[in-house]
Every structure is written in C-alpha cells, then in structure tokens.
Design a protein around this motif. Structure first.
Motif, mmCIF file in Angstrom:
data_model
loop_
_atom_site.group_PDB
_atom_site.id
_atom_site.type_symbol
_atom_site.label_atom_id
_atom_site.label_comp_id
_atom_site.label_asym_id
_atom_site.label_seq_id
_atom_site.Cartn_x
_atom_site.Cartn_y
_atom_site.Cartn_z
ATOM 1 N N THR A 1 2.971 -6.036 -12.657
ATOM 2 C CA THR A 1 3.109 -6.225 -11.212
ATOM 3 C C THR A 1 4.586 -6.526 -10.943
ATOM 4 N N GLU B 1 4.323 -6.440 -3.060
ATOM 5 C CA GLU B 1 4.250 -6.265 -4.508
ATOM 6 C C GLU B 1 3.468 -5.007 -4.834
ATOM 7 N N THR C 1 0.289 -5.273 -0.621
ATOM 8 C CA THR C 1 0.126 -5.018 -2.050
ATOM 9 C C THR C 1 -0.318 -3.577 -2.223
#
Ligand code: FES
Length: 107
Positions: free
Chosen positions: A17, A3, A98
């Motif tokens: 996000t 992500e 991430t």
C-alpha cells in the motif's frame, strides 16, 4: 492524501500500500515503491505497455479517464481486459480515497 493498494493479479495477494497525491500517476507511485510487474520502460509516454494494471471501473473514477490513445495502446497488450488501464495514464484527480489495482505478471 489518498492511498493505493497494489494486488498481485494472479495470487490476489496484497503487494503493498502506498500514498498517492493528486496529479501523481499510479505508475510513478509504483516505480517509487518498487512494485514488481510495473516496469514503465517508456517513462509514461504511452509507448511501451509495461505499466499495465487492472482497475475496477468505480475506482477508475478517482483518476483521469481513459482516452482513445490509451485504448489503442492497451489493444496491443496480450492480457488486456475490459478493466485494463495503463498506470502511467491513471492520474489521481481526487484528494482523498483508496484505490485498488491488480498487477499482472511482468511481460
Ligand atoms: S509507462 Fe510506458 S505505456 Fe505507461
């Protein structure tokens, strides 16, 4: 699945996000998600600079490395910094993780 967090470079507010898959570019994800400030006029052919973001060096490791052509295009961007990247050239090479990118105001 990895992500990516998009942050406003001026206010430090989280914009959104989004999920990103291996071989996706940050620009593609941003355009699909409607991130303001990433215009991507040239569609990823590295000729417009309107996909400029800032990325921490350690997070850049999640993506394909910057090459000399990207550096040349970045040099033409007014608010370019040492951690600048063209998001169209940030192709995810890891399956998980991430990343955080900071989005400057639209040119
Ligand atoms: S989309 Fe034009 S340089 Fe990245």
């Amino acid at each position: 699945m990895a992500e990516i967090n998009f942050w406003d470079a001026e206010t430090d507010d989280l914009i959104l996000t989004a999920d990103i898959r291996r071989n996706d570019s940050v620009m593609e994800v941003a355009v699909r998600a409607g991130v303001e400030g990433i215009i991507a006029e040239c569609g990823g052919s590295m000729s417009c600079g309107t996909c400029h973001v800032y990325a921490a060096p350690e997070e850049s490791a999640l993506f394909e490395e910057k090459d000399s052509s990207e550096d040349e295009m970045l040099a033409e961007i007014e608010n370019c910094a040492a951690n600048s990247r063209l998001s169209c050239q940030m192709i995810l090479v890891q399956a998980e993780g991430t990343a955080n990118v900071r989005v400057p105001a639209a040119p």
